[in-house]
Scaffold this motif. Structure first.
Motif, PDB file in Angstrom:
ATOM      1  N   PRO A 148       0.822  -1.223   0.000  1.00 11.67           N
ATOM      2  CA  PRO A 148       0.000   0.000   0.000  1.00 11.67           C
ATOM      3  C   PRO A 148       0.851   1.266   0.000  1.00 11.67           C
ATOM      4  CG  PRO A 148      -0.804  -1.571   1.618  1.00 11.67           C
ATOM      5  CD  PRO A 148       0.513  -2.114   1.121  1.00 11.67           C
ATOM      6  N   TYR A 149       0.317   2.304  -0.640  1.00 17.29           N
ATOM      7  CA  TYR A 149       0.963   3.610  -0.650  1.00 17.29           C
ATOM      8  C   TYR A 149       0.152   4.538   0.240  1.00 17.29           C
ATOM      9  CZ  TYR A 149       2.724   8.101  -2.370  1.00 17.29           C
ATOM     10  OH  TYR A 149       3.261   9.356  -2.452  1.00 17.29           O
ATOM     11  N   GLU A 150       0.752   4.995   1.318  1.00 12.95           N
ATOM     12  CA  GLU A 150       0.039   5.796   2.311  1.00 12.95           C
ATOM     13  C   GLU A 150       0.408   7.269   2.250  1.00 12.95           C
ATOM     14  OE1 GLU A 150       0.912   3.818   5.959  1.00 12.95           O
ATOM     15  OE2 GLU A 150      -0.387   2.086   5.500  1.00 12.95           O
ATOM     16  N   GLY A 151       0.903   7.705   1.117  1.00 18.00           N
ATOM     17  CA  GLY A 151       1.235   9.107   0.953  1.00 18.00           C
ATOM     18  C   GLY A 151       2.715   9.386   1.080  1.00 18.00           C
ATOM     19  N   PRO A 152       3.113  10.632   0.876  1.00 16.68           N
ATOM     20  CA  PRO A 152       4.530  10.984   0.775  1.00 16.68           C
ATOM     21  C   PRO A 152       5.251  11.194   2.100  1.00 16.68           C
ATOM     22  CG  PRO A 152       3.205  12.923   0.415  1.00 16.68           C
ATOM     23  CD  PRO A 152       2.238  11.783   0.591  1.00 16.68           C
ATOM     24  N   GLY A 153       4.539  11.145   3.217  1.00 17.59           N
ATOM     25  CA  GLY A 153       5.119  11.569   4.484  1.00 17.59           C
ATOM     26  C   GLY A 153       6.455  10.940   4.832  1.00 17.59           C
ATOM     27  N   SER A 154       6.637   9.667   4.518  1.00 10.05           N
ATOM     28  CA  SER A 154       7.889   8.982   4.878  1.00 10.05           C
ATOM     29  C   SER A 154       9.081   9.464   4.088  1.00 10.05           C
ATOM     30  CB  SER A 154       7.718   7.471   4.665  1.00 10.05           C
ATOM     31  OG  SER A 154       6.710   6.945   5.489  1.00 10.05           O
ATOM     32  N   TRP A 155       8.830  10.183   3.007  1.00 12.98           N
ATOM     33  CA  TRP A 155       9.924  10.595   2.115  1.00 12.98           C
ATOM     34  C   TRP A 155      10.043  12.112   2.018  1.00 12.98           C
ATOM     35  CZ3 TRP A 155       6.331   6.762   0.777  1.00 12.98           C
ATOM     36  CH2 TRP A 155       6.817   5.461   0.919  1.00 12.98           C
ATOM     37  N   LEU A 156       9.579  12.805   3.047  1.00  9.73           N
ATOM     38  CA  LEU A 156       9.739  14.248   3.136  1.00  9.73           C
ATOM     39  C   LEU A 156      10.630  14.594   4.312  1.00  9.73           C
ATOM     40  CD1 LEU A 156       6.045  15.416   2.536  1.00  9.73           C
ATOM     41  CD2 LEU A 156       7.927  15.471   0.893  1.00  9.73           C
ATOM     42  N   ALA A 157      11.399  15.664   4.176  1.00 12.87           N
ATOM     43  CA  ALA A 157      12.296  16.112   5.243  1.00 12.87           C
ATOM     44  C   ALA A 157      12.269  17.630   5.306  1.00 12.87           C
ATOM     45  CB  ALA A 157      13.719  15.614   4.987  1.00 12.87           C
ATOM     46  N   GLU A 158      12.870  18.193   6.346  1.00 17.96           N
ATOM     47  CA  GLU A 158      12.973  19.641   6.498  1.00 17.96           C
ATOM     48  C   GLU A 158      14.407  20.018   6.849  1.00 17.96           C
ATOM     49  OE1 GLU A 158      10.152  21.466   9.060  1.00 17.96           O
ATOM     50  OE2 GLU A 158       8.407  20.617   8.034  1.00 17.96           O
ATOM     51  N   ALA A 159      14.802  21.193   6.401  1.00 19.91           N
ATOM     52  CA  ALA A 159      16.145  21.689   6.682  1.00 19.91           C
ATOM     53  C   ALA A 159      16.140  23.206   6.633  1.00 19.91           C
ATOM     54  CB  ALA A 159      17.157  21.138   5.679  1.00 19.91           C
ATOM     55  N   ASP A 160      16.980  23.814   7.464  1.00 18.07           N
ATOM     56  CA  ASP A 160      17.169  25.260   7.428  1.00 18.07           C
ATOM     57  C   ASP A 160      18.326  25.593   6.502  1.00 18.07           C
ATOM     58  OD1 ASP A 160      15.174  26.055   9.345  1.00 18.07           O
ATOM     59  OD2 ASP A 160      16.444  25.176  10.893  1.00 18.07           O
ATOM     60  N   GLY A 161      18.197  26.703   5.794  1.00 15.92           N
ATOM     61  CA  GLY A 161      19.257  27.122   4.890  1.00 15.92           C
ATOM     62  C   GLY A 161      19.133  28.584   4.553  1.00 15.92           C
ATOM     63  N   PRO A 162      19.920  29.049   3.610  1.00 13.82           N
ATOM     64  CA  PRO A 162      19.899  30.471   3.238  1.00 13.82           C
ATOM     65  C   PRO A 162      18.552  30.956   2.718  1.00 13.82           C
ATOM     66  CG  PRO A 162      21.832  29.364   2.338  1.00 13.82           C
ATOM     67  CD  PRO A 162      20.963  28.306   2.884  1.00 13.82           C
ATOM     68  N   LEU A 163      17.723  30.042   2.204  1.00 17.13           N
ATOM     69  CA  LEU A 163      16.416  30.430   1.683  1.00 17.13           C
ATOM     70  C   LEU A 163      15.314  30.323   2.731  1.00 17.13           C
ATOM     71  CD1 LEU A 163      16.569  28.715  -1.831  1.00 17.13           C
ATOM     72  CD2 LEU A 163      16.910  31.123  -1.289  1.00 17.13           C
ATOM     73  N   GLY A 164      15.668  29.867   3.930  1.00 21.90           N
ATOM     74  CA  GLY A 164      14.683  29.704   4.988  1.00 21.90           C
ATOM     75  C   GLY A 164      14.505  28.243   5.350  1.00 21.90           C
ATOM     76  N   ARG A 165      13.401  27.961   6.006  1.00 23.21           N
ATOM     77  CA  ARG A 165      13.074  26.595   6.382  1.00 23.21           C
ATOM     78  C   ARG A 165      12.410  25.912   5.191  1.00 23.21           C
ATOM     79  NH1 ARG A 165      14.673  22.866  10.156  1.00 23.21           N
ATOM     80  NH2 ARG A 165      13.012  21.392  10.644  1.00 23.21           N
ATOM     81  N   LEU A 166      13.033  24.852   4.685  1.00 19.93           N
ATOM     82  CA  LEU A 166      12.540  24.157   3.506  1.00 19.93           C
ATOM     83  C   LEU A 166      12.005  22.787   3.878  1.00 19.93           C
ATOM     84  CD1 LEU A 166      15.375  24.873   0.903  1.00 19.93           C
ATOM     85  CD2 LEU A 166      13.295  26.202   1.322  1.00 19.93           C
ATOM     86  N   ARG A 167      10.798  22.486   3.434  1.00 21.32           N
ATOM     87  CA  ARG A 167      10.337  21.103   3.414  1.00 21.32           C
ATOM     88  C   ARG A 167      10.520  20.605   1.986  1.00 21.32           C
ATOM     89  NH1 ARG A 167       4.181  19.068   3.526  1.00 21.32           N
ATOM     90  NH2 ARG A 167       4.468  19.588   1.313  1.00 21.32           N
ATOM     91  N   TYR A 168      11.060  19.402   1.841  1.00 21.94           N
ATOM     92  CA  TYR A 168      11.419  18.943   0.504  1.00 21.94           C
ATOM     93  C   TYR A 168      11.321  17.423   0.421  1.00 21.94           C
ATOM     94  CZ  TYR A 168      15.845  17.884   2.863  1.00 21.94           C
ATOM     95  OH  TYR A 168      16.796  17.399   3.744  1.00 21.94           O
ATOM     96  N   ALA A 169      11.299  16.936  -0.804  1.00 14.68           N
ATOM     97  CA  ALA A 169      11.272  15.500  -1.065  1.00 14.68           C
ATOM     98  C   ALA A 169      12.686  14.940  -0.979  1.00 14.68           C
ATOM     99  CB  ALA A 169      10.683  15.222  -2.438  1.00 14.68           C
ATOM    100  N   LEU A 170      12.835  13.842  -0.255  1.00 19.41           N
ATOM    101  CA  LEU A 170      14.136  13.182  -0.165  1.00 19.41           C
ATOM    102  C   LEU A 170      14.483  12.529  -1.503  1.00 19.41           C
ATOM    103  CD1 LEU A 170      13.744  11.544   3.351  1.00 19.41           C
ATOM    104  CD2 LEU A 170      15.424  13.299   2.728  1.00 19.41           C
ATOM    105  N   PRO A 171      15.762  12.350  -1.775  1.00 21.88           N
ATOM    106  CA  PRO A 171      16.148  11.730  -3.046  1.00 21.88           C
ATOM    107  C   PRO A 171      15.713  10.276  -3.111  1.00 21.88           C
ATOM    108  CG  PRO A 171      18.068  12.044  -1.620  1.00 21.88           C
ATOM    109  CD  PRO A 171      16.940  12.760  -0.974  1.00 21.88           C
ATOM    110  N   PRO A 172      15.233   9.820  -4.264  1.00 20.42           N
ATOM    111  CA  PRO A 172      14.809   8.429  -4.410  1.00 20.42           C
ATOM    112  C   PRO A 172      15.931   7.483  -4.817  1.00 20.42           C
ATOM    113  CG  PRO A 172      14.271   9.607  -6.400  1.00 20.42           C
ATOM    114  CD  PRO A 172      14.926  10.608  -5.470  1.00 20.42           C
ATOM    115  N   VAL A 173      17.079   8.036  -5.222  1.00 21.88           N
ATOM    116  CA  VAL A 173      18.217   7.232  -5.664  1.00 21.88           C
ATOM    117  C   VAL A 173      18.899   6.649  -4.432  1.00 21.88           C
ATOM    118  CG1 VAL A 173      20.468   7.310  -6.798  1.00 21.88           C
ATOM    119  CG2 VAL A 173      18.525   8.576  -7.762  1.00 21.88           C
ATOM    120  N   SER A 174      18.890   5.327  -4.320  1.00 24.41           N
ATOM    121  CA  SER A 174      19.356   4.695  -3.087  1.00 24.41           C
ATOM    122  C   SER A 174      20.114   3.412  -3.392  1.00 24.41           C
ATOM    123  CB  SER A 174      18.145   4.381  -2.186  1.00 24.41           C
ATOM    124  OG  SER A 174      18.532   3.698  -1.020  1.00 24.41           O
ATOM    125  N   PHE A 175      21.295   3.279  -2.776  1.00 26.11           N
ATOM    126  CA  PHE A 175      22.053   2.029  -2.846  1.00 26.11           C
ATOM    127  C   PHE A 175      22.800   1.848  -1.532  1.00 26.11           C
ATOM    128  CE2 PHE A 175      24.762   5.354  -4.558  1.00 26.11           C
ATOM    129  CZ  PHE A 175      25.999   5.122  -3.962  1.00 26.11           C
TER     130      PHE A 175
END
Length: 470
Positions: A421-448
């Motif tokens: 089952p796909y329960e939405g994007p929550g598990s693959w979202l993160a937040e970080a502070d940076g020069p542009l402010g507080r960003l919520r963003y999608a984590l990279p899907p490329v994984s090994f």
């Protein structure tokens, strides 16, 4: 052909096999890939989920292959592709939040419009494209969508397409799959491989420093310098992926063509951003080129040639370089010199009719042509670097959104709707502070196994870095 293990099925995953074959990869390495299939992710009539998974999976395998080569590993690290992570990443521009603010994705004049005989879709996110569209319609700069709709409703779709393109704007008439198949550009696209790969010189490439396999994370592109001359969206996705994998990526833009802030924030992770006028400061560019390993371009074919930036010219001045190019329609056929974006390619190639109808056009659930082509382009660069480590020589790789569209419509088989089952994007979202402010963003899907799970740093403001390597 080697089977690919799956959490939800034991049979081969032909989509990843197809992508890996297009990249010239060793079929034996496909056994290193496992997938988590989530049929509810990226729902569409066309096999969008399979295309997205294939592009990301091939990219992750290319990254793992280069990591094994540089670290002297006896076996390529295991690759896992999760449809949930892939779907979240393919919506990255929609998931972005900047200090809690949702992004602006499409401007009011970027949409479908009824015409006298059908439909046309325009793209006017950038101010100069908006101005050219309104100029063709004979409307002032402050014209409303309602005024534009009234003017467009009076004209045939193909007439609008030609007039707007002739003025340097972007508009494409809606075509059915049959109508596109009869078009000269469709024939030109169909005659080319999904990934065009060419060796352009025999110079022995620079020897990449070996990686310590005990260092975490394992970064296959560490120490590589990537000149990023791309815009909207496939090219920046490719270079964002190379930045994830350890490359020093410097995006260079013309000072008179500022990027849309939210788009820049979404695709700028891991990169630096500089402005440079190639008309007046060739010396600075040549200094950058002199120690670059990869150049990625995303402008329409021929647009950069006058600056000496064709693959042949670049490799002539920097032997052993890898040059990657991406365009909307391809570097061939009657539309070779035309501008284009994912949404417009969907309309021209019959995808919009397939996802809706000729009476009420639809769209893919994500800008899948852009994102998919971006990950495949990054994979092509990684594979070129691996091949180069064996035999040297500068390489050129090239892709087109219209060719990816053909792969989606004619080259990928739908898969059974079984899996996790796909329960939405929550598990693959993160937040970080940076020069542009507080960003919520999608984590990279490329994984090994052993590879990076996130970018080393968030995006920086557009043009905020000097045009030089660190």
């Amino acid at each position: 052909m080697t089977d690919i293990a799956s959490d939800s099925a034991s049979d081969v995953a032909p989509d990843i096999v197809s992508a890996w074959t297009a990249l010239g990869g060793d079929p034996a390495l496909l056994s290193r890939v496992t997938t988590t299939e989530r049929p509810e992710a990226l729902p569409a009539r066309l096999p969008v989920r399979q295309l997205a998974r294939a592009c990301v999976g091939a990219c992750a395998l290319a990254a793992a292959e280069l990591a094994a080569r540089r670290a002297g590993l006896a076996e390529v690290p295991a690759v896992r592709v999760d449809d949930g992570a892939v779907a979240t990443a393919f919506h990255s521009e929609r998931h972005l939040l900047v200090d809690g603010r949702a992004p602006v994705t499409f401007a009011p004049l970027s949409r479908f419009w009824r015409t006298a005989d059908g439909w046309v879709r325009t793209h006017a996110n950038y101010p100069h494209h908006r101005a050219r569209l309104l100029g063709v319609l004979g409307l002032p700069e402050d014209a409303s969508p309602q005024q534009a709709a009234a003017r467009l409703a009076e004209r045939p779709a193909l007439e609008v397409e030609e007039a707007v393109y002739g003025a340097g704007g972007l508009a494409v008439a809606l075509r059915t799959p049959k109508e596109w198949a009869a078009h000269e550009q469709a024939a030109a696209v169909a005659a080319r491989p999904l990934v065009e790969r060419e060796r352009l010189d025999a110079t022995h490439a620079r020897v990449l420093a070996p990686l310590d396999p005990a260092t975490a994370p394992l970064l296959p592109a560490a120490g590589l310098r990537v000149l990023d001359l791309t815009r909207v969206l496939a090219g920046p996705v490719a270079t964002r992926t190379l930045a994830l994998l350890g490359a020093e990526v410097l995006r260079v833009d013309a000072p008179w063509l500022p990027e849309l802030p939210d788009q820049h924030a979404d695709t700028g992770f891991g990169k630096r951003s500089a402005v440079l006028d190639l008309r007046t400061d060739k010396k600075t560019f040549e200094e950058l080129l002199a120690s670059a390993d990869v150049v990625v371009t995303g402008y329409r074919p021929g647009a950069l040639d006058r600056f000496g930036l064709s693959p042949q010219a670049l490799i002539g001045r920097r032997p052993g370089l890898v040059v990657a190019q991406v365009s909307a329609w391809g570097a061939y056929g009657p539309w070779a010199a035309r501008r284009g974006f994912d949404s417009l390619v969907q309309v021209a190639t019959g995808i919009a009719v397939g996802e809706g109808s000729a009476e009420e056009p639809g769209a893919l659930p994500a800008q899948a042509l852009d994102h998919g082509t971006g990950y495949l382009l990054a994979a092509a660069v990684l594979r070129a670097l691996t091949e180069q480590s064996y035999d040297g020589g500068g390489r050129s790789v090239r892709m087109a959104l219209a060719r990816t569209a053909r792969w989606l419509t004619d080259g990928i088989r739908p898969a059974p709707a079984t899996g996790t089952p796909y329960e939405g994007p929550g598990s693959w979202l993160a937040e970080a502070d940076g020069p542009l402010g507080r960003l919520r963003y999608a984590l990279p899907p490329v994984s090994f196994a052993g590879g990076p799970a996130d970018w080393a740093r968030p995006a920086v403001p557009w043009g905020s870095d000097p045009a030089r390597w660190r």
